[in-house]
Design a protein around this motif. Structure first.
Motif, PDB file in Angstrom:
ATOM      1  N   MET A   4       0.802  -1.214   0.000  1.00 56.69           N
ATOM      2  CA  MET A   4       0.000   0.000   0.000  1.00 56.69           C
ATOM      3  C   MET A   4       0.842   1.275   0.000  1.00 56.69           C
ATOM      4  O   MET A   4       0.309   2.375  -0.125  1.00 56.69           O
ATOM      5  CB  MET A   4      -0.943   0.005   1.196  1.00 56.69           C
ATOM      6  N   SER A   5       2.159   1.126   0.129  1.00 55.34           N
ATOM      7  CA  SER A   5       3.044   2.294   0.156  1.00 55.34           C
ATOM      8  C   SER A   5       3.837   2.474  -1.125  1.00 55.34           C
ATOM      9  O   SER A   5       4.335   3.570  -1.392  1.00 55.34           O
ATOM     10  CB  SER A   5       4.025   2.186   1.337  1.00 55.34           C
ATOM     11  N   ALA A   6       3.971   1.416  -1.915  1.00 59.21           N
ATOM     12  CA  ALA A   6       4.776   1.493  -3.129  1.00 59.21           C
ATOM     13  C   ALA A   6       4.156   0.616  -4.213  1.00 59.21           C
ATOM     14  O   ALA A   6       3.553  -0.413  -3.916  1.00 59.21           O
ATOM     15  CB  ALA A   6       6.214   1.050  -2.850  1.00 59.21           C
ATOM     16  N   THR A   7       4.330   1.022  -5.468  1.00 56.28           N
ATOM     17  CA  THR A   7       3.774   0.242  -6.574  1.00 56.28           C
ATOM     18  C   THR A   7       4.731  -0.861  -7.030  1.00 56.28           C
ATOM     19  O   THR A   7       4.308  -1.793  -7.704  1.00 56.28           O
ATOM     20  CB  THR A   7       3.439   1.157  -7.762  1.00 56.28           C
ATOM     21  N   GLU A   8       6.013  -0.759  -6.684  1.00 61.10           N
ATOM     22  CA  GLU A   8       6.982  -1.826  -6.962  1.00 61.10           C
ATOM     23  C   GLU A   8       7.751  -2.121  -5.690  1.00 61.10           C
ATOM     24  O   GLU A   8       8.253  -1.210  -5.038  1.00 61.10           O
ATOM     25  CB  GLU A   8       7.940  -1.417  -8.088  1.00 61.10           C
ATOM     26  N   SER A   9       7.838  -3.402  -5.341  1.00 61.54           N
ATOM     27  CA  SER A   9       8.458  -3.784  -4.080  1.00 61.54           C
ATOM     28  C   SER A   9       9.381  -4.969  -4.287  1.00 61.54           C
ATOM     29  O   SER A   9       9.075  -5.882  -5.061  1.00 61.54           O
ATOM     30  CB  SER A   9       7.383  -4.160  -3.046  1.00 61.54           C
ATOM     31  N   THR A  35       2.290  -7.251  13.464  1.00 63.80           N
ATOM     32  CA  THR A  35       3.145  -6.435  12.603  1.00 63.80           C
ATOM     33  C   THR A  35       3.824  -5.336  13.413  1.00 63.80           C
ATOM     34  O   THR A  35       5.004  -5.031  13.197  1.00 63.80           O
ATOM     35  CB  THR A  35       2.335  -5.821  11.453  1.00 63.80           C
ATOM     36  N   ARG A  36       3.112  -4.745  14.352  1.00 67.10           N
ATOM     37  CA  ARG A  36       3.715  -3.710  15.205  1.00 67.10           C
ATOM     38  C   ARG A  36       4.851  -4.293  16.041  1.00 67.10           C
ATOM     39  O   ARG A  36       5.928  -3.679  16.151  1.00 67.10           O
ATOM     40  CB  ARG A  36       2.652  -3.094  16.118  1.00 67.10           C
ATOM     41  N   PHE A  37       4.644  -5.470  16.618  1.00 69.99           N
ATOM     42  CA  PHE A  37       5.702  -6.077  17.418  1.00 69.99           C
ATOM     43  C   PHE A  37       6.959  -6.312  16.573  1.00 69.99           C
ATOM     44  O   PHE A  37       8.083  -6.088  17.033  1.00 69.99           O
ATOM     45  CB  PHE A  37       5.227  -7.402  18.013  1.00 69.99           C
ATOM     46  N   ARG A  54      -8.032 -11.299  -5.983  1.00 70.04           N
ATOM     47  CA  ARG A  54      -8.170 -10.071  -6.777  1.00 70.04           C
ATOM     48  C   ARG A  54      -8.877  -8.942  -6.028  1.00 70.04           C
ATOM     49  O   ARG A  54      -9.069  -7.861  -6.581  1.00 70.04           O
ATOM     50  CB  ARG A  54      -8.902 -10.383  -8.088  1.00 70.04           C
ATOM     51  N   ALA A  55      -9.265  -9.204  -4.798  1.00 69.56           N
ATOM     52  CA  ALA A  55      -9.935  -8.161  -4.014  1.00 69.56           C
ATOM     53  C   ALA A  55      -8.926  -7.082  -3.632  1.00 69.56           C
ATOM     54  O   ALA A  55      -7.810  -7.386  -3.198  1.00 69.56           O
ATOM     55  CB  ALA A  55     -10.556  -8.759  -2.770  1.00 69.56           C
ATOM     56  N   PRO A  56      -9.294  -5.813  -3.788  1.00 68.65           N
ATOM     57  CA  PRO A  56      -8.356  -4.744  -3.421  1.00 68.65           C
ATOM     58  C   PRO A  56      -8.223  -4.610  -1.907  1.00 68.65           C
ATOM     59  O   PRO A  56      -9.137  -4.953  -1.153  1.00 68.65           O
ATOM     60  CB  PRO A  56      -9.008  -3.496  -4.014  1.00 68.65           C
ATOM     61  N   SER A  57      -7.073  -4.125  -1.483  1.00 63.60           N
ATOM     62  CA  SER A  57      -6.904  -3.711  -0.090  1.00 63.60           C
ATOM     63  C   SER A  57      -7.221  -2.227  -0.003  1.00 63.60           C
ATOM     64  O   SER A  57      -7.184  -1.507  -1.004  1.00 63.60           O
ATOM     65  CB  SER A  57      -5.463  -3.973   0.365  1.00 63.60           C
ATOM     66  N   MET A  58      -7.514  -1.754   1.207  1.00 68.00           N
ATOM     67  CA  MET A  58      -7.875  -0.345   1.366  1.00 68.00           C
ATOM     68  C   MET A  58      -7.340   0.182   2.689  1.00 68.00           C
ATOM     69  O   MET A  58      -7.393  -0.505   3.706  1.00 68.00           O
ATOM     70  CB  MET A  58      -9.393  -0.173   1.288  1.00 68.00           C
ATOM     71  N   ARG A  59      -6.801   1.379   2.661  1.00 71.77           N
ATOM     72  CA  ARG A  59      -6.349   2.087   3.860  1.00 71.77           C
ATOM     73  C   ARG A  59      -6.745   3.552   3.742  1.00 71.77           C
ATOM     74  O   ARG A  59      -6.803   4.086   2.633  1.00 71.77           O
ATOM     75  CB  ARG A  59      -4.823   2.015   4.004  1.00 71.77           C
ATOM     76  N   GLY A  81       0.491   1.435   8.499  1.00 69.77           N
ATOM     77  CA  GLY A  81       1.699   0.799   7.986  1.00 69.77           C
ATOM     78  C   GLY A  81       2.923   1.170   8.819  1.00 69.77           C
ATOM     79  O   GLY A  81       2.887   2.078   9.654  1.00 69.77           O
ATOM     80  N   TYR A  82       4.021   0.476   8.586  1.00 68.09           N
ATOM     81  CA  TYR A  82       5.277   0.735   9.272  1.00 68.09           C
ATOM     82  C   TYR A  82       6.368   0.852   8.219  1.00 68.09           C
ATOM     83  O   TYR A  82       6.526  -0.032   7.368  1.00 68.09           O
ATOM     84  CB  TYR A  82       5.600  -0.389  10.266  1.00 68.09           C
TER      85      TYR A  82
END
Length: 547
Positions: free
Chosen positions: A125-130, A186-188, A219-224, A235-236
């Motif tokens: 969700m932060s970058a289009t290429e990872s 994820t936070r830990f 194929r379902a999108p994620s959302m933030r 996110g972190y």
């Protein structure tokens, strides 16, 4: 004579003091009207709104309807720029289905995993290429919990590494606390310098939810929601990528580890302690994603209080307006998920609660009506509001959340998830008792429902909260309320059949509304604001300071 005068004076002082401490605002008796609830519900669950998906035109129509109702009632706008609307900007992320790559590297060589048979991943969700490559370290369940004297990271160095976790948490923990800590994995990891998080499917999990069922959502999108700096909330920065490994892929990752995956799964299955260790392997992950931005509003209004000292405190009602839009099953003739019970019913009850309270005369404390978006996407609208409140968060004394009251039977009891954590429990019980309705304990503690609706975001801001639901007992002889509720959940929940064709019981809707109004009055008229119970994990973790 002096003694007599002093006694009379003391009696007068006591009378005045008592009157002040028990001061109640005068209330006009205003009846709850079933026809109004029905009118709201029939509009909000109509095909015209196309399932009220977050960011859709159908949702916008529903939001305008709610705002117009608030205006008709004469409630004060509490959105942005003098309106009832609080716009929320969301980022939708779509994974490029041809892009995922995952490779395990050990001293024996490299093994390339197959997507999605061996693993699945969501869009970054932060970058289009990872892309990420790092050593992998197994960290058990990946949880740190001081209250339970528990630390899966003890003795492990995960700085700059990918942590690998089991699904779930220790079985002996209370379900609500365990569910909360499970969401914090994820936070830990981020707090300890990890750069990626990989979760393992397990035989225990397979019995509950087969790996193949996850493929339905590829194929379902994620959302933030997006913060003021354009970053997706939650996110972190140091967590670059993640994945979910099937059992066969996990076996390859553990091939050179000091403890076999078979032993890890055996301990997990037998509810025995699971310790972490280096995997003597590294993981390489890569993917591409597409991002879109959509906007969808929360709708917020205030019924001002009258008490000079308490009017700046707020009793908060929440109900989510969004639903899930169209079904992806193109074979169905009716593809619109109308969401009559989920949650047109809750919003309709909130609207009638607001009208009755407004026409009855103001309460000592103010009441904040917050109709939120994005609940079905992960409690997003309430998260945005709780982190960007339009009134001070520390002035919110309680949250009463209305989500999916199943109004299909003559309920004889109610359930208030969270009642065991604060003084809101006795307030709910007292309000319900006036209508000969019992407050029952959570009938499904293993589901940890207290952590699964919009009130949870207010809990994390320290606000004592309850999530109200119709109970499992029916007044009607021979009717099993729990069976009716279970049938709805099994056969209609998140399906087109959650519609106006259901046998909606508007007598029950009226009663549920009356109880909500009673709870509002109990809290808004009390001298003291609600408090967390001393033994509440959530109170100790999040209880508001500096009140």
């Amino acid at each position: 004579m002096k003694t007599i005068i002093s006694s009379v004076g003391l009696m007068l002082v006591l009378a005045v003091t008592t009157a002040c401490s028990e001061k109640k605002t005068e209330q006009t008796n205003v009846e709850v009207e079933k026809s109004r609830i029905q009118a709201h519900l029939e509009f909000l669950a109509d095909d015209l709104l196309e399932g009220r998906d977050t960011g859709s035109k159908g949702y916008d129509r529903a939001a305008l309807y709610v705002a117009t109702e608030f205006k008709k009632m004469g409630l004060q706008p509490a959105g942005i720029d003098g309106s009832y609307m609080q716009p929320v900007t969301f980022r939708k992320g779509y994974l490029n289905q041809q892009s995922p790559k995952a490779t395990i590297k050990t001293a024996d060589g490299e093994v390339e995993l197959k997507f999605p048979q061996d693993y699945i991943m969501g869009p970054n969700m932060s970058a289009t290429e990872s892309a990420l490559e790092a050593e992998a370290v197994f960290v058990g369940y990946g949880i740190v919990a001081e209250d339970f004297d528990y630390n899966d990271y003890e003795g492990l160095d995960v700085e700059g590494k990918i942590v690998v976790t089991l699904r779930g948490r220790p079985a002996e923990w209370p379900s609500e606390e365990g569910a909360h800590l499970n969401r914090e994995k994820t936070r830990f990891a981020a707090e300890r310098g990890a750069v990626g998080v990989v979760s393992l499917h397990s035989p225990k999990r397979e019995k509950v939810r087969p790996y193949t069922s996850s493929l339905n959502y590829l194929r379902a999108p994620s959302m933030r929601w997006i913060d003021e700096n354009g970053n997706p909330f939650g996110g972190y920065e140091n967590i670059k990528m993640g994945a979910y490994l099937n059992i066969g892929a996990a076996e390859k990752l553990f091939a050179n580890a000091e403890t076999s995956l078979e032993d890890v799964f055996a301990a997990d299955n037998d509810d025995k302690p699971v310790k972490g260790f280096p995997l003597n392997a590294s993981l390489s992950l890569a993917s591409k994603a597409k991002h879109e931005e959509v906007s969808s509003p929360n709708i917020v209004a205030i019924l001002p209080g009258t008490d000079p000292k308490l009017k700046d405190e707020y009793v908060v009602f929440t109900a989510h307006l969004d639903h899930v839009g169209f079904t992806q099953d193109v074979s169905k003739e009716d593809r619109i998920n109308n969401g009559a019970m989920d949650n047109a019913s809750g919003v309709s009850i909130l609207l009638e609660t607001a009208r009755v309270l407004k026409e009855s005369g103001s309460l000592r404390r103010s009441v904040l009506f917050t109709v939120v978006t994005g609940e079905e996407k992960g409690l997003l609208g309430s998260s945005y509001y709780a982190n960007n409140p339009t009134v001070p968060i520390n002035d919110m004394v309680a949250n009463i959340n209305l989500d999916m009251p199943v109004l299909l039977y003559d309920f004889a009891d109610i359930i208030a998830f969270g009642a065991n954590h604060s003084s809101m429990g006795p307030s709910v019980e007292k309000a319900a008792a006036k209508f000969d309705i019992a407050l029952s304990p959570d009938p499904m503690p293993e589901q940890a429902i207290f952590t699964r609706s919009d009130h949870y975001n207010f809990v994390k801001q320290g606000v004592p909260s309850v999530f109200l639901m119709t109970g499992f007992t029916s007044k009607t002889e021979g009717e099993d309320g729990g069976k009716v509720w279970g049938d709805f959940f099994a056969n209609h929940y998140h399906q087109p059949s959650d519609s106006l064709d259901l046998p909606i019981n508007y007598n029950s809707a009226k009663l549920f509304t009356e109880i909500n109004i009673g709870i509002a009055r109990e809290v808004a008229e009390a001298d003291q604001r609600p408090t967390w119970n001393d033994d509440s994990f959530f109170g100790k973790t999040y209880g508001q300071k500096d009140k």
